[in-house]
Structures are given as C-alpha cells and as structure tokens.
Enzyme design. Structure first.
Site, PDB file in Angstrom:
ATOM      1  N   SER A  98       0.880  -1.031   0.042  1.00 57.24           N
ATOM      2  CA  SER A  98      -0.036   0.007  -0.060  1.00 57.24           C
ATOM      3  C   SER A  98       0.880   1.157  -0.025  1.00 57.24           C
ATOM      4  O   SER A  98       1.589   1.446  -0.876  1.00 57.24           O
ATOM      5  CB  SER A  98      -0.947  -0.113   1.162  1.00 57.24           C
ATOM      6  OG  SER A  98      -1.846   1.168   1.003  1.00 57.24           O
ATOM      7  N   ASP A 136      -7.995  -3.158  -7.434  1.00 60.57           N
ATOM      8  CA  ASP A 136      -7.474  -2.569  -6.162  1.00 60.57           C
ATOM      9  C   ASP A 136      -8.780  -1.817  -5.160  1.00 60.57           C
ATOM     10  O   ASP A 136      -9.050  -0.795  -5.625  1.00 60.57           O
ATOM     11  CB  ASP A 136      -6.159  -1.708  -6.094  1.00 60.57           C
ATOM     12  CG  ASP A 136      -5.720  -1.422  -4.844  1.00 60.57           C
ATOM     13  OD1 ASP A 136      -4.731  -2.059  -4.329  1.00 60.57           O
ATOM     14  OD2 ASP A 136      -6.108  -0.578  -4.133  1.00 60.57           O
ATOM     15  N   HIS A 157      -6.449  -5.804  -1.441  1.00 58.45           N
ATOM     16  CA  HIS A 157      -5.446  -4.493  -1.435  1.00 58.45           C
ATOM     17  C   HIS A 157      -4.576  -5.187  -0.525  1.00 58.45           C
ATOM     18  O   HIS A 157      -4.830  -5.490   0.922  1.00 58.45           O
ATOM     19  CB  HIS A 157      -6.296  -3.503  -0.716  1.00 58.45           C
ATOM     20  CG  HIS A 157      -5.117  -2.251  -0.459  1.00 58.45           C
ATOM     21  ND1 HIS A 157      -4.669  -1.772  -1.772  1.00 58.45           N
ATOM     22  CD2 HIS A 157      -4.562  -1.677   0.442  1.00 58.45           C
ATOM     23  CE1 HIS A 157      -4.004  -0.581  -1.419  1.00 58.45           C
ATOM     24  NE2 HIS A 157      -3.743  -0.714   0.169  1.00 58.45           N
TER      25      HIS A 157
END
Length: 420
Positions: free
Chosen positions: A188, A285, A353
């Site tokens: 991330s 995502d 994610h």
C-alpha cells in the site's frame, strides 16, 4: 461384551488408519494450511534517530522489527515497508499523530510475521531464511517527506525521508552492509515507498549484491474519479507540498514533467527506476476503487455502496466503470510489460489490497493463482531468474475463481484512513 470390544477396537484402528492416510495424501498442502504458531517479532527503536532529525509525526522515535536469517539466507535481506494511508493537511496529520500511524508510542510492540515475512519454509519457500525486516510507518507520506510544521502551539515532524535513512543506517552494521541479496518491498503506502526508494536502496548495499524491489498494492493510478475529478492527483499534490516530498522524488522524472509532483505516481516514475522491479497489484484494487475511483465526494447519494461491499452486486454500468479502471491500469503498465526484460508483474483480478503479507493470499492451498501460479511462486521465480518471462496478467473479473475478494466492511472512511 467381547464382540462389542472387538468392534470398538476395529473402528478405532480404522479411524487411525484413515487419518494417517489423509495426512499422507494431503502433505505438503496440510503444512500450508495449518499454522501451529505465529511468529511474533519484537520492536527495535532507532535510538540514534534524533542525530539525523528522524522523528515520527508526534516526535517519537522510528522503529522496525527484525527476524534474523539463518543458513544459506544469513547474508540475504528482505525489507518490508509498512503501509497505512497518508495525511495531506494539518488537521488530518494532527489526528494521525495521535494514532499508531503517527506514533511508535501507540504501536504494538510485537508484530506477526507472515506471508513474505514468514520463517516457515513451507509457507514462504524462497525468503523464509533471510533476514526479514518490517519498517514501521509513522510519517504519513510513504517515507518521503522532509519538513517540520510549527505554529507556536503545534509541532509536527514530516520526516519520512530521514526515518528511512536512520533505519537503513541502523541496519548496516547488523549485516545489511554485507548483504549478498536484497529485496526492498512494501504494501500500500509502503508499496509506494518501494517505488520511491528503490534506487536509493542500492547506495547502501555492496555494489556486487543482487538488489531488487517489489511493490504490493502500491501502483496508485493518476485516474479521474466517476465525477471526472482528479481526486488522487489533488490529494497527492497537497501531500507533496505539505510534507516537502518534491525534493526527494526522482530528479529525472521531475525534470521531465511540467508538474513535478506527478512523479509520486509510479506510472510516471517507473521508467526511471534502475534496479529490477516486480509489480504485484490487483486490477481492481479496493483502496483505489473506494477512495480514488469512487470517493464519497463523487457518490454523495451512495449509489455505489452495495457494489463496494460486494462486486457481485455491481450493476452493468458499474462493472463497465471497473473494467475501464482495469484497462487504464494495464495501459499504464504497457511499456513496462513489453520492454522491461528484468521486470516482473502479477496483476490479478481479485478485489483485494495487499496480498504479500497475508499467508492466505501469499502461499497456501487456496491462494489466488494466475496460470496455476501463486503470488509467492511468481515473485520467487522472478527474483531468482528461474523463468525467462515473469509477467502474469489475469483475465478480467469475474473469470478468476481463485480470488479472495477482501472487501473492507467500512466504505465510508476518507482517503487518509487506513483500510487494513
């Protein structure tokens, strides 16, 4: 009575035989699916960080977790940037400074190492015996800022770049300075940090070391939202300005664009990165879907709420928008896909994610697959050059039945919030 005892004993023996056969039949898959214990790793605080001006948002000291390598991996290093969103204005950074995302005082002192950080050979076959480091995230700008905010009563440290440098310098005498192999990775906001620091990382390790970089869910697109607004671009522009990030962006990239702050987007910076790079990302995502493509500001009446919670609930028009997002991601990666001989890719069609730190999605009996290959196998094949081509692209949703669609329960949180 004797007959009953014989019958009972026979059933018991049969049961033992059945269990034994089942265990023999399912190995090694049983090893993958059963985790007898979790590897917990204690926090290491960087005591000399103040000498470099390296502080978390609230002024606390930066920190990391390290689990030592052994055997053939004793001189190999894996560094994993922690993720957790960003803050791009004073108010959001002040709030963040009062949480585990802005202060090591408020962080858990022990962290679970799983997935790519696991020390179990059957759960992490290529990196289990490396020195594995999780770099804690407490600056709110993907370890790239270098500024301080003071107004007489409020003090905020935007020192992500200094935190990165302080942690690296702390690790060098612990063996990183003699590394043979090294992999810089992150998830991330940490995945974005892997893009931003990949070239810089090579300066700290021996010149003959094999240095590569991996970004997990860090390929954030410069994409218009459903209201045709540049939500992500505007957010990052404020972030770069507030935290003094521009001076730490790639100089070749910033010199090539009319708006230098755009170089925080991987799609513009990627061609200037020198070490071999692996991009692990979902084409759908969920962070970008919820906060970049369909932010609450672009959907005030919540028409997308059901779709955000469950892809199967998306109507045809919404699916068209999502397929368009996937196409734009593949277009942004087209040159890398075609011309990067040393690069790797794993773009699946799961609504997820971050997939490298979770054992279920990294390497397990029911892990996501592209062409029957798990994420761990794809990354390992790329790092160790076991295959000529290392770029896997999934078919479009909903074709992939191996996906773990990991949809966060809360879809109303803002861009600065943590989705993990």
């Amino acid at each position: 009575m004797v007959t009953e005892m014989k019958t009972t004993m026979t059933k018991s023996v049969n049961a033992v035989v059945a269990v034994t056969l089942a265990l023999l039949t399912c190995a090694p898959w049983c090893i993958y699916s059963q985790q007898p214990h979790q590897l917990m790793v204690n926090m290491t605080t960087v005591r000399n960080a103040p000498a470099l001006g390296a502080f978390c948002l609230d002024g606390s000291l930066p920190a990391y977790h390290i689990h030592r390598g052994f055997g053939a991996g004793a001189r190999n290093w894996l560094l994993q940037f922690e993720g957790g969103g960003w803050c791009n204005d004073i108010d959001s950074c002040l709030e963040r400074a009062k949480t585990r995302r802005g202060s090591t005082h408020l962080m858990s002192k022990w962290e679970v190492f799983s997935g790519i950080l696991s020390n179990n050979a059957s759960l992490n076959p290529d990196f289990y015996n490396w020195n594995r480091v999780k770099i804690r995230y407490c600056d709110g700008a993907s370890f790239a800022g270098d500024a301080v905010y003071k107004n007489g009563t409020t003090l905020l440290y935007f020192r992500g770049q200094k935190i990165w440098e302080a942690i690296i310098l702390d690790l060098l005498p612990k063996g990183l300075g003699k590394a043979r192999k090294a992999l810089l990775s992150g998830c991330s906001a940490g995945g974005l940090a892997a893009f931003l620091h990949c070239d810089d990382f090579t300066k700290y390790v021996p010149s003959n070391a094999s240095v590569k970089c991996l970004s997990d869910a860090g390929f954030f697109l410069d994409e218009r939202d459903i209201g045709l607004n540049h939500t992500m671009r505007s957010f990052y522009k404020d972030l770069v300005s507030l935290q003094g990030v521009e001076k730490n962006l790639d100089k070749n990239c910033t010199g090539s664009l009319p708006f230098p702050e755009l170089c925080i987007f991987p799609q513009y910076a990627l061609r200037f990165i020198t070490p071999p790079f692996f991009i692990l990302n979902s084409a759908y995502d969920v962070y970008q879907f919820h906060h970049g493509l369909v932010p609450s500001s672009a959907d005030p009446r919540g028409h997308w709420n059901r779709c955000k919670l469950d892809p199967a609930a998306c109507n045809p028009a919404q699916l068209d928008v999502l397929q368009g997002f996937r196409r734009d991601m593949l277009v942004a990666l087209a040159l890398f896909y075609k011309y990067s001989a040393r690069g790797g890719m794993y773009i699946n069609s799961c609504f997820a994610h971050c997939q490298s730190e979770s054992q279920d999605t990294w390497f397990g009996v029911d892990s996501p697959r592209i062409h029957n290959k798990t994420i761990a196998e794809a990354v390992g094949d790329w790092y160790f050059s076991r295959r000529i081509t290392n770029k896997e692209v999934d078919c479009a949703y909903p074709c992939d039945t191996t996906c773990h669609n990991l949809i966060p329960a809360n879809t109303s949180s803002g861009l600065v919030e943590d989705l993990n």
